[in-house]
Scaffold this active site. Structure first.
Site, PDB file in Angstrom:
ATOM      1  N   ASN A 125       0.864  -1.176   0.000  1.00 22.61           N
ATOM      2  CA  ASN A 125       0.000   0.000   0.000  1.00 22.61           C
ATOM      3  C   ASN A 125       0.903   1.230   0.000  1.00 22.61           C
ATOM      4  OD1 ASN A 125      -1.858   2.019   0.499  1.00 22.61           O
ATOM      5  ND2 ASN A 125      -2.308   1.378   2.598  1.00 22.61           N
ATOM      6  N   TYR A 128      -0.255   7.905  -0.720  1.00 19.13           N
ATOM      7  CA  TYR A 128      -1.026   8.655  -1.713  1.00 19.13           C
ATOM      8  C   TYR A 128      -0.848  10.138  -1.397  1.00 19.13           C
ATOM      9  CZ  TYR A 128      -3.703   4.230  -1.149  1.00 19.13           C
ATOM     10  OH  TYR A 128      -4.091   2.933  -0.984  1.00 19.13           O
ATOM     11  N   PHE A 216     -10.839   2.114   3.668  1.00 18.17           N
ATOM     12  CA  PHE A 216      -9.980   2.648   4.731  1.00 18.17           C
ATOM     13  C   PHE A 216     -10.843   3.440   5.706  1.00 18.17           C
ATOM     14  CE2 PHE A 216      -7.054   2.151   1.171  1.00 18.17           C
ATOM     15  CZ  PHE A 216      -6.027   1.455   1.780  1.00 18.17           C
TER      16      PHE A 216
HETATM   17  C1  LIG Z   1      -0.026   4.066   3.090  1.00 19.55           C
HETATM   18  S1  LIG Z   1       1.240   3.750   4.277  1.00 19.55           S
HETATM   19  C2  LIG Z   1       1.296   2.025   4.166  1.00 19.55           C
HETATM   20  C3  LIG Z   1       1.932   1.404   5.311  1.00 19.55           C
HETATM   21  C4  LIG Z   1       1.864  -0.126   5.335  1.00 19.55           C
HETATM   22  N1  LIG Z   1       2.481  -0.689   4.139  1.00 19.55           N
HETATM   23  C5  LIG Z   1       0.441  -0.593   5.449  1.00 19.55           C
HETATM   24  O1  LIG Z   1      -0.079  -1.060   4.413  1.00 19.55           O
HETATM   25  O2  LIG Z   1      -0.161  -0.511   6.489  1.00 19.55           O
HETATM   26  C6  LIG Z   1       2.592   4.351   3.398  1.00 19.55           C
HETATM   27  C7  LIG Z   1       3.982   4.246   4.029  1.00 19.55           C
HETATM   28  O3  LIG Z   1       4.910   4.732   3.070  1.00 19.55           O
HETATM   29  C8  LIG Z   1       5.975   5.364   3.719  1.00 19.55           C
HETATM   30  N2  LIG Z   1       6.592   6.202   2.698  1.00 19.55           N
HETATM   31  C9  LIG Z   1       6.174   7.419   2.247  1.00 19.55           C
HETATM   32  N3  LIG Z   1       6.973   7.835   1.259  1.00 19.55           N
HETATM   33  C10 LIG Z   1       7.890   6.863   1.054  1.00 19.55           C
HETATM   34  C11 LIG Z   1       8.984   6.728   0.157  1.00 19.55           C
HETATM   35  N4  LIG Z   1       9.256   7.675  -0.746  1.00 19.55           N
HETATM   36  N5  LIG Z   1       9.718   5.595   0.216  1.00 19.55           N
HETATM   37  C12 LIG Z   1       9.441   4.620   1.109  1.00 19.55           C
HETATM   38  N6  LIG Z   1       8.445   4.705   2.009  1.00 19.55           N
HETATM   39  C13 LIG Z   1       7.668   5.813   1.972  1.00 19.55           C
HETATM   40  C14 LIG Z   1       5.304   6.097   4.863  1.00 19.55           C
HETATM   41  O4  LIG Z   1       6.233   6.390   5.887  1.00 19.55           O
HETATM   42  C15 LIG Z   1       4.250   5.055   5.288  1.00 19.55           C
HETATM   43  O5  LIG Z   1       4.776   4.183   6.258  1.00 19.55           O
END
Ligand SMILES: C[S@@+](CC[C@H](N)C(=O)[O-])C[C@H]1O[C@@H](n2cnc3c(N)ncnc32)[C@H](O)[C@@H]1O
Length: 437
Positions: A125, A128, A216
């Site tokens: 996920n 966004y 969500f």
């Molecule tokens: C929508 S959450 C999803 C978290 C988890 N995978 C879940 O499904 O519950 C998005 C995650 O992406 C991380 N994130 C945001 N930008 C990112 C980037 N450029 N590279 C890696 N991780 C990133 C955020 O810190 C957050 O933990």
């Protein structure tokens, strides 16, 4: 299937740091953190079944507590290779001690992460949001990286969205025949900003879209699960928004609502034969009229034509709130600005002529009314006849407000976008005889 999901949930509780019950330290909304509900994790994991008796390489981009890797491991065994990438260092530090030892966490920006490794399954996920934009879902923290993201992302178009860049990067990291399973917003299905992404996917593999809707809690996002198979072909669209995704045992038990053996990147909509026939029976509205957007606030401000205290004979600058179905409220000033009606054409020439105004912010419901008086507008779409076309405005207003058109828009586009888009409007079919003068 209840059993399979049960297994996933149970083992997630063992390995996930979330199960501790404390407030997750990675609740970093500014990085787009929104946790995936466990039932969705289970559904997506079932869509990512690896071939039997093979060890595969599994990647979870933007993994936070690595719940997808954990679910995959519990379901399909720990003999696979598991890699998670997360940008937020405190999250990585807190998550690591709770994870199964087979799972490798890397702290990095996924979009800038360089690796020679290719994966058989990429699942997760992504965040966004529009990078650095003053919009509803801004990702301010990554603002200074935007130029670099754009440089590395061939599908970047317009404002784009971080999740589009994640899809592209993930596709590039797939093995031939590898599978990508990501939950993302629905907007890429129809918005122009994602035209390059749709082409990119169409050229490289098979696109399967499982529409699940608003899954969500407390987040106003309509979602789909995208399953992309590298080097495959065609498109399939499934409607699971009534909750059927909860009881899907394997994807062979569900049938697509739309299936195309060849997909070329066109809009992804619920195109049933009936609604396609309805569409083909009319002329696209965009062939009869130009669709313009109103002058924007900065233009009004810069023009020096508006004031906050009305002078005699001033009219209000109208907004979406002045537009009702087949009716315009010319009296109430919602914009806070007044000006001379005669000056309106200095901002947009078309304000001067009677024309049809169509609401932009009313969901996919089409709300329209004829502006016979030529007032200034700060919002909404304005329909102006193309060269040589003479429109009967009252007839067009009546036709576009009718139930069949509302149903056509609703059935094809559901809640894919928060607003009626220009493309949706341009494609709406109009039986020409009914509106020509
Ligand atoms: C929508 S959450 C999803 C978290 C988890 N995978 C879940 O499904 O519950 C998005 C995650 O992406 C991380 N994130 C945001 N930008 C990112 C980037 N450029 N590279 C890696 N991780 C990133 C955020 O810190 C957050 O933990």
């Amino acid at each position: 299937m209840g059993c399979l999901f049960g297994t996933i949930l149970c083992h997630m509780a063992t390995h996930s740091a979330l199960s501790a019950g404390s407030k997750p330290p990675w609740s970093n909304r500014a990085l787009g953190f929104v946790p995936t509900p466990p039932e969705i994790v289970a559904f997506m994991t079932a869509l990512a079944t690896p071939p039997p008796n093979t060890a595969v390489r599994v990647l979870e981009p933007a993994c936070a507590d690595a719940r997808f890797l954990t679910a995959f491991l519990q379901n399909y065994g720990d003999h696979h290779r598991f890699v998670g990438v997360e940008i937020h260092a405190p999250t990585v530090a807190t998550t690591k001690p709770h994870l199964h030892p087979a799972i490798k966490l890397i702290q990095a920006d996924f979009l800038l992460w360089d690796t020679d490794e290719r994966f058989d399954v990429i699942i997760g996920n992504p965040p966004y949001g529009i990078v650095g934009d003053a919009s509803h879902y801004p990702i301010h923290l990554l603002k200074e990286r935007k130029a670099e993201y754009k440089r590395r992302t061939a599908t970047w178009k317009g404002k784009y969205n971080l999740y589009g860049a994640f899809i592209e990067k993930a596709v590039r990291l797939l093995q031939p025949r590898g599978k990508l399973v990501l939950i993302v917003p629905t907007t890429w299905l129809v918005l122009d900003d994602f035209a390059l992404l749709r082409n990119f996917l169409a050229e490289r593999g098979r696109v399967e879209v499982f529409y699940v809707g608003r899954v969500f809690p407390k987040v106003n996002v309509s979602a789909v699960v995208l399953r992309f198979t590298a080097n495959g072909q065609g498109l399939a669209l499934y409607d699971l928004a009534d909750g059927t995704w909860r009881s899907v045992g394997s994807d062979s038990s569900i049938h697509p609502d739309v299936e195309k053996s060849v997909y070329r990147g066109e809009l992804i909509r619920f195109e049933t034969p009936m609604w396609l026939a309805f569409e083909q029976a009319g002329v696209p509205l965009g062939e009869l009229v130009h669709i313009h957007f109103a002058a924007r606030s900065p233009e009004f401000r810069k023009s020096g034509l508006v004031r906050t205290v009305p002078q005699p004979n001033d009219v209000p600058v109208l907004t979406g709130r002045n537009l009702k179905a087949r009716q315009i409220d010319y009296e109430t000033c919602y914009s806070g600005w007044w000006m001379r009606r005669e000056d309106a054409p200095q901002l947009r020439r078309f304000y001067a002529q009677p024309h049809l105004v169509v609401g932009h912010t009313k969901g996919t419901r089409l709300v329209c009314a004829v502006d016979w008086r030529g007032y200034p507008w700060r919002e909404e779409y304005h329909l102006i006849p193309r060269e040589g076309v003479q429109i009967d405005w009252t007839a067009l207003e009546r036709y576009l407000s009718s139930e069949p058109i509302q149903e056509y828009l609703q059935k094809l586009y559901r809640d894919f976008t928060p607003h009626l888009t220009k493309t949706m409007l341009e494609r709406a079919p109009v039986p020409p005889k009914s509106v020509f003068r």
